[in-house]
Design an enzyme around this catalytic site. Structure first.
Site, mmCIF file in Angstrom:
data_model
loop_
_atom_site.group_PDB
_atom_site.id
_atom_site.type_symbol
_atom_site.label_atom_id
_atom_site.label_comp_id
_atom_site.label_asym_id
_atom_site.label_seq_id
_atom_site.Cartn_x
_atom_site.Cartn_y
_atom_site.Cartn_z
ATOM 1 N N ASP A 416 0.825 -1.207 0.000
ATOM 2 C CA ASP A 416 0.000 0.000 0.000
ATOM 3 C C ASP A 416 0.863 1.262 0.000
ATOM 4 O O ASP A 416 1.917 1.319 0.630
ATOM 5 C CB ASP A 416 -0.893 -0.006 1.247
ATOM 6 N N GLU A 469 1.300 -0.516 -5.128
ATOM 7 C CA GLU A 469 0.354 0.557 -5.416
ATOM 8 C C GLU A 469 1.181 1.843 -5.439
ATOM 9 O O GLU A 469 1.393 2.475 -4.413
ATOM 10 C CB GLU A 469 -0.751 0.650 -4.347
#
Length: 745
Positions: A416, A469
Site C-alpha cells: 500500500d 500501489e
C-alpha cells in the site's frame, strides 16, 4: 523439614536496593539477583520476588526448604549448601487462597541466538518473528513461552498478563545489552493468555505496549497480545507449482478485491461478521464461480479502528481476530489452496497509528519512527512513518513481509501507498520536509527497504507476486533490483484508472474531445508490468459508485459500465475489481454493512454480474488477452484515432503472434450498421463476447445482425489493412472477434 540460615547482615543494604528497584518495576538486571547463585565456596543462595506470596518453599527431589521473607516485602531468599547448586528445583508458593508449584522463572538460561540478534541489528534478519515476540518452547524439559522484545532505550521491561494479575513487578526481563533485546521464559504458560510489555523509561514513565511481533491480538477495544503457537502453512509441491504458474507474467490474472468485514454479514444475528471459516466456505466458491483467478484481501493485520479498513494496523503479525483465530485464518488460506485460487494480502509498511499500545514511542523514545516530524509524521493520515534508515526497522518490516508469505503460504503482497514511502516531500509543502544526504527528495532508506523485501521474498519463493500501489511515474518499479529497479512483480496502473474513469464520466457527446484519455495508456503500457485496478478507492469518499459515474439514462448507465469492463479486460495489463463491481450498486461502498445482494434480483444488475462472469471466462480461455501484456508485439491499433465516433479498435496477439483477436469498443449510444473494419488476416471471425448481449440486459442489436455471430472477411482494404469485415457495432458496447478459420497474420 530442613532449614538454612538467612543471608548475613552485610547483605541487607544490597537487598534494600534491589527490593526498591523490583517494587518500582525498575530492575534492569533481574537475573543477576534473582534465581540460584553461588554465594561463597560452600553455599548457594536462592532468591525470588513474588508479590502476594505468604510463604515460599524450594523443592528438590528429596528436600523442601523454606525461604525467608525479607522485611515484609515480596522478596524471599535462603542460603543453601553448595551441593544444591547442581540440583533442579521448583518453587512452592503459598498464596492466601491457593498454593502453586512450578519452576523458578529465573532458573532458565537464555535461548536467544546471538547470530539472529546480530542480523536483526544489522537490518538483514528476514525471520525476526522466530526470535522476537512470544514463542511456545520446551526448555530444560519444561513447556512454556519465551517472550522477547526490542526496547534498547528502556530502563526495564516486564511481562505482564492475566497470568500475573498484570503486575509489572513479578516478571522483569533479561536485557541483552548488545542488541537491546529483552527476554524472559515463563514456564508452564499455555496459549490464549493475554499479555503486554510493561516498560519503564529512563524518564521514569511507565508505559504498556502490545507485542509488535505477536501472532495473535485481542479484538478492539481490547489491546492485549495473546500467546499463540506459530502458524505453519502446509504447501505441497504441486501447490507450489500451481502458485508459480498462476502468478506468471504471461498468465491470466483477474483479482477480486475484498474487505472481509463488509462482503457479507449475518444480518439476522446482529449484523455480525462472517468468520474466516465461514468465508472459506462461502467467499472462495463465490469468487471461483465468477471466474476470478485471485483474491486480494484489504489489510487483515490487527487494527483498532474499523473506519481505517485495516490501513492503520497495530499488530502486523496478527490476523485480525474480528473473524476468528489464527487456526481459522490458516483454514481460510488452505481453502484458497484447495480451490487453486491465488491469495494476496494488502501490506501496510508505510505508516502506523498513534494508539498508545502500538509502536509510537515504543520504549519512551522514537524507536520505530523518526523523531523529527518532518520525517516521521504523516500529515494526511495523522500517523507515524517508519524510520527506514534504522537497521532494526528494516529487519522488522522484512520479517513481516516474509512471515505472511512463508508461514501462511499466500501468493504475495500488495504493498500500500508506495509513493508515500519513496518521496520525502510526499504531501508536504516547502520547508516541511528534509532532503536526503544528496539534497534530493528520494527516501533512500525506504527504497533500500523495499528492494530488500522484494529480493528476499522472491528469493524464498520465485512463484509469488509482489504488487506495488505506486501512483507516480517512479522509474523501474517492476524492474529487477540488479538493474536498479525496486524489484516488484507488478504495479497498479493508476494513470489508466484515472484517465479512463474521467473519460467514462463524460457525456458521450463530449467524449470525442477526451479521446486521448482512453489511448494515452498505450504510450507507456510496456514500461512496467501493470495491473489495471478499479479498487475500493474509486467508490468511497464522495467519488460515487462506478455505475453512478456513468452518464445517461438507466439503460445507458448499465451499457456504459458493461462496455467499460469489456474495454478493461481487452486492454494490456492484469485486472482487479473491487467486490460489488459485479452487482453495480448505485451507492458508495459502506464498510459498516454488507453488499446489497438484493440487487441480483434486478435484471439490469444481474446483467452486470453475468457480464463480468463471461468476461472472466473469456479472458482466461483466450491467450491473446493475457500472454503478451508486457510485450509490444501483443497489441496493434486498428484505429485509435476515431474520436469523432468515439470508437476504438485494436488487435491483441498471444505468444504465437499469429492468431489475432479483434476488439471494438463503441462509447456512444449510436448503432453503426455495415461498419467496415480492417482486420489483420483473411478468414471467418466469430464474436466471442459482446457486452450488448441481451443476456447482459443489452439491446442485442449486434447479435441479430450477425446471426450466428460469424463474419467472413473480404479482400477490401480498410484502416490500412488488405482484409476487412462488415459488422454491426452495437451502442455503448465492446465486442471481441476471434479468428476461427482461414489465414494467419
Amino acid at each position: 523439614m530442613n532449614t538454612r540460615p538467612n543471608l548475613e547482615d552485610a547483605q541487607m543494604p544490597h537487598y534494600d536496593c534491589q527490593v526498591t528497584a523490583l517494587a518500582a518495576g525498575k530492575c534492569r538486571d533481574p537475573f543477576a539477583f534473582l534465581g540460584l547463585h553461588q554465594f561463597n565456596d560452600n553455599q548457594s543462595v536462592v532468591r525470588c520476588y513474588i508479590p502476594g506470596a505468604q510463604e515460599v518453599f524450594v523443592l528438590t527431589k528429596h528436600s523442601r526448604y523454606p525461604l525467608t521473607q525479607f522485611r515484609q516485602s515480596a522478596l524471599f531468599s535462603s542460603v543453601l549448601d553448595k551441593n544444591f547448586a547442581n540440583q533442579e528445583y521448583q518453587l512452592e508458593v503459598v498464596y492466601p487462597n491457593q498454593t502453586v508449584t512450578g519452576r523458578d522463572v529465573y532458573s532458565f538460561a537464555s535461548t536467544l541466538s546471538d547470530e539472529a540478534l546480530y542480523l536483526f541489528n544489522e537490518g538483514t534478519q528476514a525471520q525476526a518473528y522466530l526470535h522476537l515476540g512470544a514463542h511456545q518452547l520446551t526448555v530444560d524439559g519444561v513447556e512454556g513461552f519465551r517472550f522477547s522484545v526490542w526496547a534498547p532505550n528502556a530502563l526495564s521491561v516486564s511481562v505482564i498478563g492475566d497470568f500475573n494479575h498484570w503486575n509489572n513487578t513479578q516478571h522483569p526481563m533479561r536485557l541483552h545489552p548488545a542488541s537491546g533485546v529483552w527476554e524472559l521464559f515463563i514456564p508452564e504458560l499455555n496459549v490464549d493468555r493475554c499479555y503486554k510489555f510493561a516498560i519503564t523509561t529512563f524518564d521514569g514513565e511507565r508505559i504498556e505496549k502490545a507485542d509488535p511481533l505477536a501472532f495473535k491480538m485481542e479484538q478492539a477495544p481490547g489491546t492485549a497480545s495473546i500467546t499463540q503457537s506459530k502458524p505453519t502453512a502446509v504447501v505441497t509441491q504441486p501447490e507450489q507449482i500451481e502458485k508459480a504458474s498462476r502468478n506468471r507474467i504471461d498468465a491470466p490474472i483477474s483479482i477480486y478485491e475484498v474487505h472481509l468485514g463488509s462482503w457479507k454479514r449475518r444480518e439476522q444475528e446482529g449484523n455480525r461478521y462472517l468468520t474466516y471459516r465461514e468465508l472459506g466456505d462461502d467467499l472462495i466458491p463465490y469468487v471461483k464461480s465468477l471466474g476470478f483467478t485471485h483474491l486480494q484481501l484489504m489489510p487483515i493485520s490487527e487494527y483498532p479502528f474499523d473506519g481505517s479498513w485495516g490501513y492503520q494496523p497495530v499488530g502486523l503479525f496478527s490476523p485480525t481476530s474480528r473473524f476468528g483465530g489464527v487456526e481459522d485464518f490458516a483454514y481460510f488460506v488452505e481453502c484458497c489452496h484447495q480451490a487453486e485460487l491465488g491469495l494476496l494480502i494488502d501490506w501496510v509498511p508505510g505508516h502506523f497509528p498513534s494508539d498508545p499500545h502500538g509502536l509510537h514511542k515504543f520504549d519512551g523514545t522514537h524507536l520505530y519512527e523518526h523523531a523529527d516530524k518532518r520525517q516521521g509524521f504523516h500529515p494526511d493520515w495523522n500517523t507515524y512513518i517508519f524510520n527506514y534508515d534504522r537497521a532494526e526497522v528494516k529487519s522488522f518490516l522484512l520479517s513481516n513481509a516474509m512471515y505472511w508469505i512463508k508461514e501462511y503460504g499466500i501468493d504475495g503482497l500488495r504493498v500500500d501507498a508506495v509513493a508515500s514511502m519513496l518521496y520525502l516531500d510526499y504531501s508536504r509543502k516547502q520547508g516541511e520536509w528534509i532532503p536526503n544526504q544528496y539534497g534530493g527528495r528520494e527516501n533512500l532508506g525506504a527504497i533500500e527497504c523495499l528492494k530488500s523485501v522484494n529480493t528476499q521474498c522472491y528469493g524464498e519463493n520465485d512463484g509469488i507476486m509482489m504488487v506495488a500501489e505506486e501512483s507516480t511515474a517512479w522509474p523501474g518499479v517492476t524492474r529487477s533490483v540488479e538493474h536498479d529497479g525496486l524489484g516488484f512483480g507488478y504495479k497498479w496502473n493508476m494513470g489508466w484508472m484515472n484517465d479512463t474513469l474521467n473519460y467514462m464520466s463524460k457525456d458521450p457527446i463530449h467524449r470525442k474531445y477526451h479521446h486521448h484519455e482512453m489511448t494515452f495508456s498505450m504510450v507507456y503500457a510496456y514500461s512496467e508490468n501493470y495491473i489495471l485496478p478499479l479498487s475500493h478507492d474509486e467508490v468511497v469518499h464522495g467519488k460515487g459508485a462506478l455505475l453512478s459515474k456513468m452518464p445517461g439514462d438507466d439503460w445507458q448507465q448499465f451499457a456504459n459500465l458493461r462496455a467499460y469492463y469489456g474495454f478493461m479486460f481487452a486492454h494490456p495489463g492484469k485486472k482487479l475489481l473491487f467486490m460489488g463491481s459485479e452487482l453495480a450498486p448505485r451507492e458508495e461502498w459502506n464498510h459498516n454493512q454488507q453488499l446489497n445482494w438484493h440487487l441480483l434480483e434486478s435484471e439490469a444488475h444481474r446483467g452486470i454480474y453475468k457480464c463480468i462472469k463471461s468476461l472472466n471466462e473469456t479472458y482466461k480461455t483466450t491467450p491473446q488477452l493475457f500472454e503478451c501484456d508486457t510485450k509490444s508485439t501483443g497489441f496493434n491499433w486498428i484505429d485509435g484515432g476515431n474520436a469523432e465516433q468515439s470508437i476504438f479498435s485494436f488487435i491483441r496477439y498471444g505468444n504465437d503472434g499469429l492468431t489475432p483477436l479483434v476488439v471494438v469498443a463503441n462509447f456512444t449510444p449510436q448503432t453503426h450498421f455495415h461498419f467496415r473494419l480492417g482486420v489483420p488476416a483473411s478468414g471467418v471471425y466469430q464474436v466471442i463476447l459482446n457486452t450488448d448481449d441481451t443476456e447482459f440486459w443489452g439491446s442485442g442489436v449486434g447479435i441479430v445482425a450477425h446471426k450466428q455471430q460469424l463474419i467472413e472477411s473480404k479482400e477490401i482494404e480498410s484502416h490500412g489493412l488488405s482484409q476487412s469485415i462488415d459488422i454491426t457495432i452495437p451502442p455503448l458496447a465492446t465486442i471481441y472477434l476471434q479468428l476461427i478459420s482461414g489465414g494467419t497474420c
